[in-house]
Design a protein around this motif. Structure first.
Motif, PDB file in Angstrom:
ATOM      1  N   GLY A 191      14.229   6.777  10.853  1.00  0.00           N
ATOM      2  CA  GLY A 191      13.499   5.375  11.493  1.00  0.00           C
ATOM      3  C   GLY A 191      13.342   6.618  13.092  1.00  0.00           C
ATOM      4  N   MET A 192      14.559   7.019  13.079  1.00  0.00           N
ATOM      5  CA  MET A 192      14.216   7.510  15.253  1.00  0.00           C
ATOM      6  C   MET A 192      13.979   9.206  15.149  1.00  0.00           C
ATOM      7  SD  MET A 192      16.359   4.714  14.686  1.00  0.00           S
ATOM      8  CE  MET A 192      17.691   2.945  14.788  1.00  0.00           C
ATOM      9  N   PHE A 193      15.098   9.644  14.100  1.00  0.00           N
ATOM     10  CA  PHE A 193      14.121  10.954  14.508  1.00  0.00           C
ATOM     11  C   PHE A 193      13.156  12.080  13.583  1.00  0.00           C
ATOM     12  CE2 PHE A 193      19.184  10.502  15.749  1.00  0.00           C
ATOM     13  CZ  PHE A 193      18.798   9.461  16.290  1.00  0.00           C
ATOM     14  N   HIS A 194      12.364  11.452  13.411  1.00  0.00           N
ATOM     15  CA  HIS A 194      11.275  12.074  13.180  1.00  0.00           C
ATOM     16  C   HIS A 194       9.967  13.035  14.233  1.00  0.00           C
ATOM     17  CE1 HIS A 194       8.525   9.122  13.452  1.00  0.00           C
ATOM     18  NE2 HIS A 194       9.149   7.630  13.354  1.00  0.00           N
ATOM     19  N   GLU A 225      10.319  17.386   4.977  1.00  0.00           N
ATOM     20  CA  GLU A 225       8.810  16.380   3.962  1.00  0.00           C
ATOM     21  C   GLU A 225       9.406  15.380   4.772  1.00  0.00           C
ATOM     22  OE1 GLU A 225      11.834  19.717   2.414  1.00  0.00           O
ATOM     23  OE2 GLU A 225      11.996  17.965   3.384  1.00  0.00           O
ATOM     24  N   ARG A 226      10.208  15.046   5.560  1.00  0.00           N
ATOM     25  CA  ARG A 226       9.317  12.880   6.484  1.00  0.00           C
ATOM     26  C   ARG A 226       8.354  13.188   7.273  1.00  0.00           C
ATOM     27  NH1 ARG A 226      14.826  12.557   5.940  1.00  0.00           N
ATOM     28  NH2 ARG A 226      15.552  12.738   8.272  1.00  0.00           N
ATOM     29  N   ASP A 227       8.317  14.506   7.996  1.00  0.00           N
ATOM     30  CA  ASP A 227       6.844  14.792   8.901  1.00  0.00           C
ATOM     31  C   ASP A 227       6.320  14.868   8.214  1.00  0.00           C
ATOM     32  OD1 ASP A 227       9.114  14.961  11.126  1.00  0.00           O
ATOM     33  OD2 ASP A 227       8.713  16.855  11.466  1.00  0.00           O
ATOM     34  N   GLU A 228       6.190  15.512   7.414  1.00  0.00           N
ATOM     35  CA  GLU A 228       4.588  15.943   6.060  1.00  0.00           C
ATOM     36  C   GLU A 228       3.900  14.558   5.633  1.00  0.00           C
ATOM     37  OE1 GLU A 228       5.663  18.784   3.723  1.00  0.00           O
ATOM     38  OE2 GLU A 228       5.175  20.386   4.803  1.00  0.00           O
ATOM     39  N   VAL A 229       5.385  13.336   5.346  1.00  0.00           N
ATOM     40  CA  VAL A 229       5.001  12.276   4.674  1.00  0.00           C
ATOM     41  C   VAL A 229       4.447  11.314   5.847  1.00  0.00           C
ATOM     42  CG1 VAL A 229       5.974  10.074   2.476  1.00  0.00           C
ATOM     43  CG2 VAL A 229       6.178  12.318   2.517  1.00  0.00           C
ATOM     44  N   TYR A 230       5.255  10.880   6.303  1.00  0.00           N
ATOM     45  CA  TYR A 230       4.902  10.439   7.912  1.00  0.00           C
ATOM     46  C   TYR A 230       3.161  10.429   8.018  1.00  0.00           C
ATOM     47  CZ  TYR A 230       9.449   8.487   8.238  1.00  0.00           C
ATOM     48  OH  TYR A 230      11.064   8.281   7.355  1.00  0.00           O
ATOM     49  N   GLN A 231       2.876  11.921   8.348  1.00  0.00           N
ATOM     50  CA  GLN A 231       1.833  12.056   8.704  1.00  0.00           C
ATOM     51  C   GLN A 231       0.754  11.764   8.008  1.00  0.00           C
ATOM     52  OE1 GLN A 231       0.686  16.223   9.471  1.00  0.00           O
ATOM     53  NE2 GLN A 231       2.123  16.132  11.579  1.00  0.00           N
ATOM     54  N   GLU A 254       6.531  17.234  17.674  1.00  0.00           N
ATOM     55  CA  GLU A 254       5.858  17.298  16.849  1.00  0.00           C
ATOM     56  C   GLU A 254       6.962  17.151  15.727  1.00  0.00           C
ATOM     57  OE1 GLU A 254       2.356  18.799  17.552  1.00  0.00           O
ATOM     58  OE2 GLU A 254       2.250  17.944  19.216  1.00  0.00           O
ATOM     59  N   SER A 255       7.911  17.611  15.544  1.00  0.00           N
ATOM     60  CA  SER A 255       9.159  18.385  14.585  1.00  0.00           C
ATOM     61  C   SER A 255      10.282  17.182  14.376  1.00  0.00           C
ATOM     62  CB  SER A 255       9.039  19.761  15.076  1.00  0.00           C
ATOM     63  OG  SER A 255      10.083  20.283  14.064  1.00  0.00           O
ATOM     64  N   GLY A 256      10.353  16.371  13.304  1.00  0.00           N
ATOM     65  CA  GLY A 256      11.632  16.427  12.980  1.00  0.00           C
ATOM     66  C   GLY A 256      12.730  16.924  12.564  1.00  0.00           C
ATOM     67  N   PRO A 257      12.535  18.410  12.426  1.00  0.00           N
ATOM     68  CA  PRO A 257      13.942  19.781  12.227  1.00  0.00           C
ATOM     69  C   PRO A 257      14.309  19.641  13.463  1.00  0.00           C
ATOM     70  CG  PRO A 257      11.918  19.707  10.827  1.00  0.00           C
ATOM     71  CD  PRO A 257      11.556  18.593  11.273  1.00  0.00           C
ATOM     72  N   GLN A 258      13.419  19.965  14.861  1.00  0.00           N
ATOM     73  CA  GLN A 258      13.999  20.373  15.446  1.00  0.00           C
ATOM     74  C   GLN A 258      14.551  18.730  16.106  1.00  0.00           C
ATOM     75  OE1 GLN A 258      10.893  21.519  18.755  1.00  0.00           O
ATOM     76  NE2 GLN A 258      11.876  20.613  20.326  1.00  0.00           N
TER      77      GLN A 258
END
Length: 361
Positions: free
Chosen positions: A303-306, A260-266, A36-40
Motif C-alpha cells: 500500500g505504501m511502497f509502490h 508485478e504490483r506496479d504493472e497491475v496497479y497501472q 515510478e518503481s516499486g522495486p527501487q
C-alpha cells in the motif's frame, strides 16, 4: 459487529496515527511519492534497514498534504458544528490548511479548488464543476468521516459529508466518490464488516450517493454525464479479484511482487500513475488490505511502497488497517514520533467521543 457495539478508543488512535504513518512512509519527503518503481523503493527500504528500522519523524519523514488536510477534516468534524455551519467550517479549514504546504506537494486540483472557495459567503463552499478534477485529493482526507459516522444507520450522513467535503476541491464524480470510498471503508473497518464485502458495499452506496447528488440540484447534467467511470472501474476490479458477489475468495496473480504490483496497479489507474485518481487510490488501499491481512509489513509493502502516488494510497490503507488491527504489531518508531502526533491523537480522541457520546476511556 452490531451497530450498537462500541469500539475502543485505541482503535481510533491507531486509525489516525497509522494513517499519518502510511502517508509519511509513502511520501518520504517526495522521494518515494514521485518514484515510478516499486522495486527501487524496496531496494532503498532494505538499505535503510527495513521497515522496523525507520523512525518516522522530522526532518526526513514529514507528513504530506494528505495528513494536513485529513486533520483539517477531522478538526472540523470535532467542532460541534452541523449543517451549513459545518460545511463553511470545512471550507475554512481547507483554505487554512493550504498555508501549511511547504515541502508537502499539494496537488494542482486541491490548490485550484481551495482558491475558488468563498469562505463565509452563502454557498461559498461550492466551486464550479471541473471536468479535470479526477484526482485523489478528496479521497486522501476523508477517512475520518467514517470515524465520525461509523454506524450503519448514519450512512446518509457519511454520504452527504463525504460528497460535500470532496467536491469543495474535486467537483467531479471520480474525485468526490473517492472521498466517499475512503470514508465508507473506514466506517466498515470500525464496524468489522468482512473485507470481502467492502467493494460490493461501495457499489451499493454509490447508488445512494447518486440520489443525493441529484437531490441537491448542483450541476446535475455534468455529474450524471461523468458518473459511470467510477462505478464501472470498481465493477471491473471486483471481477478481477473474484469479489463481484462479495464472497470471494479474493483472487490475486500468482506472482505479485513489487514489479508485478506496479504493472497491475497501472491497470487500475488513469494515465499510468497508480493511486493518483479518486477511484484508484482507495482501490489500491483496498487491494493492500485484502492481501496484507494482519501484517503491517505487508500492508506497507503493497500500500505504501509502490510506483505512483504512494502516500495517498498509504494514508487510506493505514487508517483502515489501524482501525482493524491497532498498533501492537507495528514497530513503535513508525508512529511514535510523527509530525503533529499530539494533534493527531487529540483529533482521534475527540472523534471517538463525538461519535460514541462519551469521554475517552
Amino acid at each position: 459487529m452490531s451497530s450498537q457495539t462500541r469500539p475502543s478508543v485505541e482503535s481510533y488512535r491507531a486509525a489516525m496515527l497509522l494513517s499519518a504513518a502510511g502517508d509519511a512512509l509513502g511520501y518520504r519527503n517526495q522521494r518515494w511519492e514521485y518514484c515510478e518503481s516499486g522495486p527501487q523503493i524496496h531496494r532503498e527500504l532494505e538499505e535503510l534497514g527495513g521497515l522496523g528500522a525507520i523512525d518516522v519523524c522530522l526532518p526526513d519523514w514529514r507528513v504530506s498534504d494528505d495528513t494536513v488536510l485529513h486533520l483539517a477534516t477531522a478538526e472540523a468534524l470535532n467542532s460541534g458544528k452541523l449543517g451549513e455551519d459545518l460545511l463553511q467550517d470545512l471550507a475554512a479549514r481547507y483554505v487554512e490548511g493550504m498555508k501549511d504546504m511547504e515541502n508537502r506537494k499539494p496537488g494542482p486540483t486541491s490548490i485550484l479548488g481551495t482558491s475558488q472557495l468563498r469562505v463565509g459567503e452563502p454557498g461559498g463552499y461550492r466551486i464550479p464543476f471541473n471536468p479535470r478534477a479526477l484526482g485523489c485529493g478528496a479521497a486522501m482526507r476523508s477517512m475520518c468521516i467514517g470515524l465520525r459516522f461509523p454506524r450503519r444507520c448514519q450512512l446518509p450522513d457519511l454520504v452527504r459529508l463525504s460528497v460535500e467535503s470532496g467536491r469543495m476541491t474535486h467537483n467531479h464524480p471520480t474525485g468526490y466518490l473517492g472521498s466517499l470510498a475512503s470514508a465508507l471503508f473506514t466506517a466498515y473497518a470500525v464496524q468489522r464488516k468482512p473485507l470481502l464485502e467492502w467493494g460490493v458495499g461501495l457499489l451499493d452506496t454509490i447508488s445512494i450517493a447518486r440520489q443525493y447528488v441529484q437531490s441537491t440540484g448542483i450541476d446535475p447534467q455534468e455529474n450524471i454525464a461523468a458518473w459511470e467511470y467510477f462505478p464501472e472501474k470498481w465493477k471491473w476490479y471486483l471481477t478481477e479479484r473474484n469479489l463481484e458477489s462479495g464472497e470471494g475468495p479474493a483472487r490475486f496473480p500468482a506472482a505479485y511482487g513489487p514489479k508485478e504490483r506496479d504493472e497491475v496497479y497501472q491497470t487500475f489507474s488513469l494515465e499510468k500513475w497508480a493511486g493518483r485518481s479518486g477511484h484508484d487510490a482507495p482501490m489500491i488501499a483496498y487491494d493492500a488490505l485484502l492481501r496484507a491481512g494482519d501484517s503491517w509489513t505487508q500492508l506497507c509493502s503493497h500500500g505504501m511502497f509502490h510506483g505512483g502516488d504512494s502516500d495517498s494510497t498509504g494514508v487510506i490503507a493505514g487508517c483502515c488497517w489501524g482501525a482493524l488491527h491497532g498498533v501492537l504489531q507495528v514497530p513503535s518508531g513508525n508512529y511514535q514520533h510523527l509530525e503533529y502526533r499530539e494533534r493527531i491523537i487529540t483529533a482521534a480522541e475527540r472523534l471517538y467521543s463525538t461519535a460514541w457520546g462519551a469521554g475517552v476511556e
